[in-house]
Design a protein around this motif. Structure first.
Motif, PDB file in Angstrom:
ATOM      1  N   ASN A 204      72.711  45.614  30.992  1.00  0.00           N
ATOM      2  CA  ASN A 204      73.326  44.613  31.846  1.00  0.00           C
ATOM      3  C   ASN A 204      72.112  43.721  32.187  1.00  0.00           C
ATOM      4  O   ASN A 204      72.280  43.081  33.147  1.00  0.00           O
ATOM      5  CB  ASN A 204      74.149  45.298  32.991  1.00  0.00           C
ATOM      6  N   ILE A 205      70.676  44.260  32.125  1.00  0.00           N
ATOM      7  CA  ILE A 205      69.589  43.570  32.404  1.00  0.00           C
ATOM      8  C   ILE A 205      68.984  42.995  31.301  1.00  0.00           C
ATOM      9  O   ILE A 205      67.632  42.925  31.371  1.00  0.00           O
ATOM     10  CB  ILE A 205      68.796  44.125  33.595  1.00  0.00           C
TER      11      ILE A 205
ATOM     12  N   LEU B 278      66.480  40.203  31.891  1.00  0.00           N
ATOM     13  CA  LEU B 278      65.108  40.732  32.239  1.00  0.00           C
ATOM     14  C   LEU B 278      64.214  41.288  31.511  1.00  0.00           C
ATOM     15  O   LEU B 278      63.290  41.109  31.553  1.00  0.00           O
ATOM     16  CB  LEU B 278      65.525  41.505  33.668  1.00  0.00           C
ATOM     17  N   TYR B 279      65.032  42.216  30.720  1.00  0.00           N
ATOM     18  CA  TYR B 279      64.238  42.919  29.608  1.00  0.00           C
ATOM     19  C   TYR B 279      63.353  42.083  28.729  1.00  0.00           C
ATOM     20  O   TYR B 279      62.287  42.277  28.673  1.00  0.00           O
ATOM     21  CB  TYR B 279      65.384  43.831  28.931  1.00  0.00           C
TER      22      TYR B 279
ATOM     23  N   MET C  20      62.292  38.936  29.561  1.00  0.00           N
ATOM     24  CA  MET C  20      61.182  38.448  30.163  1.00  0.00           C
ATOM     25  C   MET C  20      60.150  39.280  30.242  1.00  0.00           C
ATOM     26  O   MET C  20      59.011  39.266  30.231  1.00  0.00           O
ATOM     27  CB  MET C  20      61.533  37.981  31.678  1.00  0.00           C
TER      28      MET C  20
ATOM     29  N   MET D  74      73.422  39.055  33.212  1.00  0.00           N
ATOM     30  CA  MET D  74      72.351  39.062  32.525  1.00  0.00           C
ATOM     31  C   MET D  74      72.374  39.770  31.237  1.00  0.00           C
ATOM     32  O   MET D  74      71.234  39.912  30.696  1.00  0.00           O
ATOM     33  CB  MET D  74      71.167  39.809  33.475  1.00  0.00           C
TER      34      MET D  74
END
Lengths: 101, 338, 171, 477
Positions: free
Chosen positions: B107-108, B111-112, B114, B168
């Motif tokens: 769910n991120i 972000l991973y 990035m 995300m």
């Protein structure tokens, strides 16, 4: 993981004291600064552990703020190191002795 | 389509394996494109139309003598190319190449991506530093400054997408774009797309932003002191970056594997057939971006370093902020009105 | 079980890399050990189900702050430093003593009462959603909105300060 | 989750003074970036502080908590905020002249100062340890930059570096303390921690946390044994910056320390008092004794600030409202006094040469106004009757005596007598012939002089008729 909270807090205490030791013993401003970062990170670790322990979000919030502030500190700190290096060609705090260290 | 553990493993191997192949042929493709643009023939000796050229290249590089500068910091000098390649590769884990075909969905996911991109800087930076050579050091310093600067604009561009999707997870970003091309993010986020696209040039060290390895000024830039196998790894990492950047652009802005209007004309088709078509669609879109990257490389001259920084900080960053504000404002108004 | 082993290995790596930070000869060694340390800490965050913080730790600390450190180390071409135990003088001995005392104190407190028996804030039940992006975002913009907005003041002033100090020419 | 707009508006209004200063900081930043009308900057800064001052006195709802318990607009926020803004206003009057003299042509100075003041106002209005921490950092980060503002001067660089490293180190301690307190009590909200303390006896972790947090604070207020940085930083930083970071920083940090103490321990805690008593005693002794050996005036003021940290800590011993009010009074007078002293020293400096006792000789004759103001400030620092410093010291000592710390009061009186030794040397050299030519004849401008005279008037009035200020503090509390 909750059974490890004790161990994590102990780990954070160890890392914190390492950071303190680094600040007190190193001579290079950048290394001292990195030791400070180590201290801040150990604090974050303890905060997250406590946040999990209490089932409370405050600790994690504080961690986010600490990260932002650490980034701000790094910006200013490295700028200071660069300005001092420009005039003195050194980042060794023992050579920075116009004002007795 | 839920894949069991074994199937998942096979899928992982397949995805990374084909990525490997694609990277190898990206080099060939680049040389062919360059040749066409300069009215040359390009590689045509090894195999049919020179199709075996990549393998010849790899073989040549592997068989060369390995030279490490005596003053180099050995351990880091050895590890740096590995970091580059691995970081380029594992970004791909988040990208769905067809419905249900992905290595991981967390769910991120954004972000991973990035995070992995930001870690990728270390390969280049450490390579330059550990070589203990002026040219390498200059190259790596340019790389680290440039990558940090453009990461910001990239992140801001992604925020626009996250705001629209309200998630995300990469899979849900693709899902939200549906099979209607007018709902793809490139239509909803044209400014964000432009910012992200320009930033990927800097992140992948491609012309016009290839200052970390500009031959005319820095000999070879951060990999001046590398030879043989380790040089090959850097070379490989660069083209992996190219493929991965194209895939991310496809996924985020061009609907990923979505086939236009497939719910109309592919309704009720065999699911394996659909998956196959989707993979093809994905590859097609990705190749489009790869070609665009190459087109730009052989068309535009290199930027000056101050211009590069100015573009990043004075134009892309404010534009990215504007993009975020406008998107958020639009969503707010949209919420209130409808 | 496997989580336990993973945790202890991570903790060990964290301690070793922390030691490398404060004993490493070259600043680059220290910086890289610190990066490793940050990764270990991020991993422990993951174990504590604080996913968002874990990934932010990697992006902000490992990906931005430490790259900046490396950049400055390279820019200034800093040479090797005296390590901790070379030229061991009284001041260093005092520092080691002080730190040792601090650690002993913490250990003593642990022997008195463990943290885990401290009172629970809400309930004793597990609350895995605590560390997700959703819950962080929700609290960041409700209960913690004032500190969150004020953090931007810190960042802004840091940018102004850094530019003022490090700018080459004043025009 | 719908947003309650009325609540948001009320909360925002309650922090209006902070936001006004923040707004003026941003305006100042923009103005200095666009390089238009740099003469306007001090006016903009001053009027920003003035408006914030008015908002603080007239608009703010008394003692309300806002932003889900993050902020409290009561006693400390108003009294602390007003004293900080008064100081800031005076500083904005003198700074243009001093900056020019130091050769700093950076309009960003005003922006940095306004950012620091934003942080200070955040600190004194905090009701949560998170806000305390963020406030301290918002104050400190501009301070580091202000200390290094004279970029070509090696001493300024070094002072910035030293200040920065010590500040970051202290922040680590403060933060670890906060973390442990959070671990022990499950909250960082000061009111809720107090509730917890009222219902349960805290474990050892809590007290270690308090100890570490106090260490962080002691670093920031330069109390012995964490004082060694202060004289160096105040000496090395450009005088225009030292005049602010030695005074405003101390005011805000002490008010915050008192605030934390008041909120956490409504019932006086013996452990807290014991730690504070030891540090106060050490600061008074070491600060005053070391100052005797100094010849550089800025350094003397630095050690005097260490000594005064000791006196100010005495006020924290009783942990009663009277004690906190005495602290507020003393820290206000001390801040204005030290500010006046630093400012005069700044005007006497020549080409960045240090102002020593020798170079001060005879200046009382050639520069009457400056000489008189420095004399007034120094007498006030000594704690001799017609000046505010005396009343402050008297209130603090009285309070410590009433709470049963007779020994410390005697120590305070004795060390005050010791301090006369070095303070008197400043006055003596001011009025000794032959005149020295080492320092400059360039007097303060009319505008700056007004600021200095205002500061002197505050010192005198607070000494001659203290009810003006004591009444003001108690009425706003």
């Amino acid at each position: 993981m909750n059974q490890h909270i004790d161990a994590i807090v102990a780990l954070s205490a160890i890392l914190f004291s390492m950071g303190v030791l680094g600040v007190l013993t190193r001579k290079n401003a950048i290394t001292i600064f990195m030791s400070v970062e180590l201290m801040l990170n150990s604090v974050n670790l303890a905060l997250v552990a406590f946040s999990r322990l209490h089932n409370d979000i405050t600790g994690q919030m504080l961690v986010i703020f600490v990260m932002a502030i650490a980034a701000a500190e790094v910006a200013v700190g490295l700028a200071i190191v660069i300005s001092i290096f420009r005039n003195r060609q050194t980042a060794d705090v023992t050579e920075i002795n116009l004002l007795r260290w | 389509m839920k894949l069991e553990l074994f199937g998942h493993l096979v899928l992982t191997v397949c995805i990374f394996g084909s990525l490997f192949l694609f990277v190898a042929y990206a080099v060939y493709f680049e040389r062919k494109v360059a040749a066409k643009m300069q009215n040359r023939v390009g590689p045509d000796r090894v195999g049919w139309y020179g199709l075996l050229q990549p393998f010849a290249d790899i073989l040549k590089l592997l068989l060369k003598e390995e030279i490490i500068a005596t003053q180099a910091t050995k351990l880091i000098h050895t590890l740096a190319p590995g970091i580059s390649v691995i970081m380029a590769f594992i970004t791909f884990a988040m990208i769905p190449i067809a419905e249900g075909f992905y290595i991981a969905d967390i769910n991120i996911g954004m972000l991973y991506m990035m995070a992995v991109t930001s870690i990728g800087v270390y390969g280049v930076t450490l390579a330059g530093w550990s070589s203990n050579s002026k040219y390498s050091l200059l190259g790596s310093m340019r790389a680290s400054a440039q990558m940090i600067s453009y990461e910001l604009s990239m992140g801001l561009a992604v925020v626009g997408i996250i705001l629209i999707t309200q998630s995300m997870s990469v899979v849900s970003i693709v899902d939200s774009q549906t099979d209607n091309p007018f709902l793809w993010n490139i239509i909803k986020q044209p400014l964000g797309f432009l910012i992200f696209w320009i930033a990927t040039f800097a992140e992948a060290n491609r012309l016009p932003f290839d200052l970390p390895e500009s031959e005319q000024e820095l000999v070879g830039g951060f990999h001046t002191e590398y030879s043989s196998m380790r040089f090959a790894l850097f070379f490989f990492a660069e083209y992996t970056h190219l493929i991965v950047a194209s895939s991310i652009l496809t996924t985020l802005y061009l609907g990923g594997y979505q086939i236009p209007y497939s719910s109309v004309w592919l309704a009720g088709a065999n699911e394996w057939l659909v998956a196959g078509l989707q993979i093809l669609m994905f590859i097609l879109k990705m190749c489009l971006f790869v070609f665009l990257f190459m087109w730009v490389r052989w068309t535009l001259p290199r930027f000056k370093y101050n211009h590069l920084m100015e573009l990043g900080w004075k134009y892309l960053l404010p534009l990215g902020l504007i993009n975020v504000v406008v998107t958020a404002g639009w969503l707010l108004i949209y919420d209130k009105l409808f | 079980m496997i989580v336990d082993i993973l945790f202890y290995i991570t903790a060990l790596v964290a301690i070793i890399s922390g030691l490398l930070v404060i004993t490493g000869k070259s600043p680059v060694t220290s910086a890289l050990s610190l990066v490793l340390n940050f990764f270990c800490i991020a991993f422990i965050y993951l174990m504590l189900e604080a996913q968002f913080l874990a990934i932010i730790q990697v992006i902000v600390y490992a990906g931005a702050i430490m790259v900046l450190f490396l950049f400055v180390i390279m820019l200034l071409n800093l040479q090797d430093d005296m390590t901790l135990f070379e030229r061991f003088d009284l001041k260093k001995g005092f520092a080691v003593l002080l730190t040792g005392l601090f650690l002993l104190e913490i250990a003593y407190i642990f022997s008195l009462d463990s943290v885990s028996i401290a009172p629970k804030g809400v309930t004793g039940a597990s609350f895995p959603e605590l560390g997700t992006v959703e819950s962080i975002g929700k609290y960041l913009f409700s209960d913690f909105v004032y500190p969150f907005e004020m953090i931007s003041v810190v960042l802004l002033s840091a940018v102004v300060g850094a530019v003022v100090i490090a700018k080459k020419k004043v025009d | 989750m719908p947003i309650d707009l009325n609540l948001l508006l009320r909360d925002t209004l309650s922090v209006a003074p902070v936001l006004i200063v923040l707004l003026s900081a941003i305006v100042l930043m923009m103005m200095s970036a666009s390089k238009v009308q740099s003469k306007m900057l001090p006016w903009v800064a001053g009027s920003g502080y003035l408006i914030s001052f008015l908002a603080l006195t007239f608009v703010t709802v008394p003692s309300a908590s806002a932003f889900s318990g993050m902020v409290n607009t009561g006693s400390f926020a108003v009294v602390g905020g007003i004293m900080i803004l008064v100081l800031a206003f005076l500083h904005s009057m003198i700074s243009a002249n001093l900056l020019q003299k130091d050769g700093i042509y950076l309009g960003e100075f005003y922006a940095l100062q306004a950012f620091a003041i934003t942080g200070m106002l955040m600190m004194v209005s905090a009701n949560d340890l998170i806000m305390v921490f963020i406030g301290i950092e918002t104050m400190s980060i501009p301070f580091y930059a202000m200390a290094g503002l004279k970029r070509k001067d090696v001493r300024s660089n070094e002072s910035a570096m030293k200040y920065f490293l010590i500040g970051a180190f202290a922040a680590g301690f403060l933060l670890y303390g906060i973390a442990l307190i959070y671990g022990a009590t499950g909250t960082t909200n000061l009111t809720r921690i107090a509730d917890y303390l009222a219902s349960q006896t805290p474990g050892a972790f809590f007290w270690v946390g308090i100890g570490l947090m106090l260490t962080g604070f002691f670093f920031k207020v330069s109390a012995v044994p964490f004082h060694f940085w202060a004289p160096d930083v105040y000496q090395g930083a450009p005088t225009v910056s030292s005049a602010f970071l030695a005074t405003g920083g101390k005011m805000a940090t002490f008010m915050t320390l008192a605030l934390v103490s008041m909120k956490l321990f409504p019932v006086p805690s013996a452990k807290w008092a014991a730690v504070v008593a030891v540090v106060a005693a050490l600061s008074m002794i070491i600060g005053n004794v070391t100052a005797l050996a100094q010849t550089n005036v800025k350094r003397i003021l630095g050690y005097s600030s260490v000594a005064h940290a000791g006196y100010l800590l005495l006020a924290l011993l009783s942990q009663t409202t009277d004690g906190y009010q005495a602290l507020a009074y003393y820290v206000f007078v001390y801040g204005i006094t030290t500010f006046a002293a630093f400012a005069v020293v700044g005007y006497l400096e020549k080409d960045g040469n240090p102002v020593t006792l020798d170079s001060l000789k005879g200046l009382g004759f050639s520069h009457r106004t400056e000489g008189v103001i420095l004399t007034i400030a120094v007498i006030s620092l000594m704690g001799i009757p017609p000046m505010g410093g005396f009343v402050g010291k008297y209130l603090v000592f009285l309070n410590a005596y009433e709470s049963g710390h007779l020994g410390l009061v005697i120590l305070g009186v004795v060390t005050s007598m010791v301090s006369v030794g070095y303070y008197l040397r400043i006055i003596l050299s001011l009025y000794t012939r032959p005149e020295s030519t080492e320092v400059i004849a360039n007097p303060a401008g009319a505008f700056a002089l007004t600021g200095l005279i205002l500061a002197a008037v505050i010192i005198l009035v607070s000494g001659i008729y203290p009810p003006v200020f004591t009444g003001w503090i108690t009425s706003l509390w």
